[in-house]
Scaffold this motif. Sequence first.
Motif, PDB file in Angstrom:
ATOM      1  N   ASN A 136       0.623  -1.280  -0.008  1.00  0.00           N
ATOM      2  CA  ASN A 136      -0.048   0.008   0.033  1.00  0.00           C
ATOM      3  C   ASN A 136       1.139   1.323   0.153  1.00  0.00           C
ATOM      4  O   ASN A 136       1.001   1.898   0.908  1.00  0.00           O
ATOM      5  CB  ASN A 136      -0.915   0.016   1.248  1.00  0.00           C
ATOM      6  CG  ASN A 136      -2.036   1.065   1.090  1.00  0.00           C
ATOM      7  OD1 ASN A 136      -1.857   1.893   0.300  1.00  0.00           O
ATOM      8  ND2 ASN A 136      -2.933   1.059   1.914  1.00  0.00           N
ATOM      9  N   LYS A 137       1.481   1.598  -1.015  1.00  0.00           N
ATOM     10  CA  LYS A 137       2.311   2.468  -1.370  1.00  0.00           C
ATOM     11  C   LYS A 137       1.713   3.938  -1.033  1.00  0.00           C
ATOM     12  O   LYS A 137       2.309   5.031  -0.748  1.00  0.00           O
ATOM     13  CB  LYS A 137       3.336   2.509  -2.418  1.00  0.00           C
ATOM     14  CG  LYS A 137       4.157   1.254  -2.473  1.00  0.00           C
ATOM     15  CD  LYS A 137       5.193   1.308  -3.553  1.00  0.00           C
ATOM     16  CE  LYS A 137       6.225  -0.088  -3.421  1.00  0.00           C
ATOM     17  NZ  LYS A 137       5.338  -1.343  -3.489  1.00  0.00           N
ATOM     18  N   ILE A 138       0.704   4.154  -1.740  1.00  0.00           N
ATOM     19  CA  ILE A 138      -0.131   5.325  -1.750  1.00  0.00           C
ATOM     20  C   ILE A 138      -0.456   5.938  -0.302  1.00  0.00           C
ATOM     21  O   ILE A 138       0.099   6.981   0.047  1.00  0.00           O
ATOM     22  CB  ILE A 138      -1.490   5.310  -2.614  1.00  0.00           C
ATOM     23  CG1 ILE A 138      -1.083   5.244  -4.061  1.00  0.00           C
ATOM     24  CG2 ILE A 138      -2.083   6.816  -2.302  1.00  0.00           C
ATOM     25  CD1 ILE A 138      -2.318   4.838  -4.698  1.00  0.00           C
ATOM     26  N   ASP A 139      -0.714   5.168   0.533  1.00  0.00           N
ATOM     27  CA  ASP A 139      -1.110   5.365   1.931  1.00  0.00           C
ATOM     28  C   ASP A 139       0.370   5.688   2.555  1.00  0.00           C
ATOM     29  O   ASP A 139       0.314   6.497   3.729  1.00  0.00           O
ATOM     30  CB  ASP A 139      -1.964   4.372   2.554  1.00  0.00           C
ATOM     31  CG  ASP A 139      -3.285   4.400   2.394  1.00  0.00           C
ATOM     32  OD1 ASP A 139      -3.668   5.333   1.603  1.00  0.00           O
ATOM     33  OD2 ASP A 139      -4.179   3.613   2.782  1.00  0.00           O
ATOM     34  N   ALA A 140       1.309   4.835   2.322  1.00  0.00           N
ATOM     35  CA  ALA A 140       2.411   4.845   2.948  1.00  0.00           C
ATOM     36  C   ALA A 140       3.286   6.342   2.642  1.00  0.00           C
ATOM     37  O   ALA A 140       3.689   7.110   3.389  1.00  0.00           O
ATOM     38  CB  ALA A 140       3.424   3.912   2.379  1.00  0.00           C
ATOM     39  N   ILE A 141       2.856   6.926   1.307  1.00  0.00           N
ATOM     40  CA  ILE A 141       3.425   8.072   1.170  1.00  0.00           C
ATOM     41  C   ILE A 141       2.589   9.322   1.670  1.00  0.00           C
ATOM     42  O   ILE A 141       3.386  10.234   2.313  1.00  0.00           O
ATOM     43  CB  ILE A 141       2.992   8.580  -0.285  1.00  0.00           C
ATOM     44  CG1 ILE A 141       4.181   8.014  -1.222  1.00  0.00           C
ATOM     45  CG2 ILE A 141       3.080  10.008  -0.784  1.00  0.00           C
ATOM     46  CD1 ILE A 141       5.610   8.301  -1.021  1.00  0.00           C
ATOM     47  N   ILE A 142       1.310   8.996   2.170  1.00  0.00           N
ATOM     48  CA  ILE A 142       0.338  10.037   2.729  1.00  0.00           C
ATOM     49  C   ILE A 142       1.074  10.192   4.187  1.00  0.00           C
ATOM     50  O   ILE A 142       1.322  11.480   4.678  1.00  0.00           O
ATOM     51  CB  ILE A 142      -1.131   9.362   2.706  1.00  0.00           C
ATOM     52  CG1 ILE A 142      -1.532   9.732   1.364  1.00  0.00           C
ATOM     53  CG2 ILE A 142      -2.001  10.261   3.667  1.00  0.00           C
ATOM     54  CD1 ILE A 142      -3.014   9.176   1.002  1.00  0.00           C
ATOM     55  N   TYR A 143       1.280   9.163   4.888  1.00  0.00           N
ATOM     56  CA  TYR A 143       1.700   9.039   6.076  1.00  0.00           C
ATOM     57  C   TYR A 143       3.061   9.647   6.226  1.00  0.00           C
ATOM     58  O   TYR A 143       3.404  10.452   7.518  1.00  0.00           O
ATOM     59  CB  TYR A 143       1.749   7.692   6.894  1.00  0.00           C
ATOM     60  CG  TYR A 143       0.404   7.427   7.280  1.00  0.00           C
ATOM     61  CD1 TYR A 143      -0.561   7.804   8.541  1.00  0.00           C
ATOM     62  CD2 TYR A 143      -0.671   6.433   6.547  1.00  0.00           C
ATOM     63  CE1 TYR A 143      -1.803   7.610   8.720  1.00  0.00           C
ATOM     64  CE2 TYR A 143      -1.803   6.144   6.776  1.00  0.00           C
ATOM     65  CZ  TYR A 143      -2.525   6.497   8.056  1.00  0.00           C
ATOM     66  OH  TYR A 143      -3.870   6.447   8.383  1.00  0.00           O
ATOM     67  N   LEU A 144       4.012   9.686   5.416  1.00  0.00           N
ATOM     68  CA  LEU A 144       5.246  10.117   5.416  1.00  0.00           C
ATOM     69  C   LEU A 144       5.086  11.573   5.354  1.00  0.00           C
ATOM     70  O   LEU A 144       5.934  12.532   5.683  1.00  0.00           O
ATOM     71  CB  LEU A 144       6.108   9.535   4.083  1.00  0.00           C
ATOM     72  CG  LEU A 144       6.700   8.230   4.385  1.00  0.00           C
ATOM     73  CD1 LEU A 144       7.335   7.751   2.991  1.00  0.00           C
ATOM     74  CD2 LEU A 144       7.696   8.159   5.461  1.00  0.00           C
TER      75      LEU A 144
END
Length: 373
Positions: free
Chosen positions: A111-119
């Motif tokens: 889930n890379k999109i949510d990973a980017i959001i949390y970063l």
Amino acid sequence: MSKEFEKFLLKKTNEVVFIELKENKTVEFNGVVIDSKTPLPVLLTNIVGKVNEVSISDFKTNDFIDGMAYIIGIDNEFIHKSKYIDLLLAIDKEIWKKFLSKSLFLANNGNKIDAIIYLRVANVLKKGNIDILYNYSRILEEMSNDSSFDDNEKNIFLDESFNSFKEFINEFPDYPFGYYHLGFHYYNKKNYAIASEMWKKSITLNINEDKRDELIERINDIDAKVKYEEGYNLVINGMHEEGLVKLLPLENDYSDWWNLMFFIGLAYRGLENYSKALKYYFKVLDLNTGSIETYNEVGLCLMAEEKYLEAEKYFKEAQKMHIDSSDIWCNLGIVYFKQNKLDLAKEYINKAFELNPDDEVTLAWKSHIESMN
């Protein structure tokens, strides 16, 4: 952040639901008071299983933490952003560590999109952290190669990653992996000289041994590509001898580069050394049998050596692959003229003129044949 990437992230707002307090009601989080003017975000996934009409009491603090983090990561201009930041820091001053950890877990699980959001929210809460910024750039780079996204999305991720890595090396100039990744970005953009500089810098900063060996090999290939680019530009600009000085030293190590062989051949043809030119053009045809330009070049060399029947054969092969090439029709017309096949010559030159009436060579031969008549 680019406007394209911002638009992409904003589409994720449909995954957030806002819970509003009743008028004159308040709720407190570690001393920070929220009133009815400030709605609290909750992820849609956390709504599942709740009753139709939900209230504050239906949710745990972690539900609101995730919601606030998500909306901050999506929308940098969100009206209640500063209030949410105060809330998150009131709950835990080191909460950015939780978001960093969660982002890496999400990325490792696809889930890379949510990973980017949390970063992104971690970066808002903890400016200038090397782990946050490096992983943000790196995960975007991975997304640009992910087949689950379309080409337009992958290009958006690639541009965002490229710009992020450029900012990263400015902020952390002594970290070798920033230059390592940025080198690949420049390489893929065909900016070989800059890519080589990035990788050399990475090596001087003592990147690990495996990466160093990889980069040394890539730098050697890049240096060859840079010399090749310099060489073929010289040849194209009519500086044939200077071009050969750049190109010939590459021959032994890169004998399978058909385009290298082609430009060496082109340089020799420019110097009117047709036998050497043919030697390299035939190497090209061994490596790339579908090169129309090479068949045409072979024909020109053979025609210059007055081997008209052989030249005709190669022009005909080129014509099979590109029937509408005015250059090839013109060259065949010249070959027929040299063989005293004047009717054929006129037919082919006229066809070349029909395809490209502005070509100066065709015009000259058309005038010449018509003057003979």
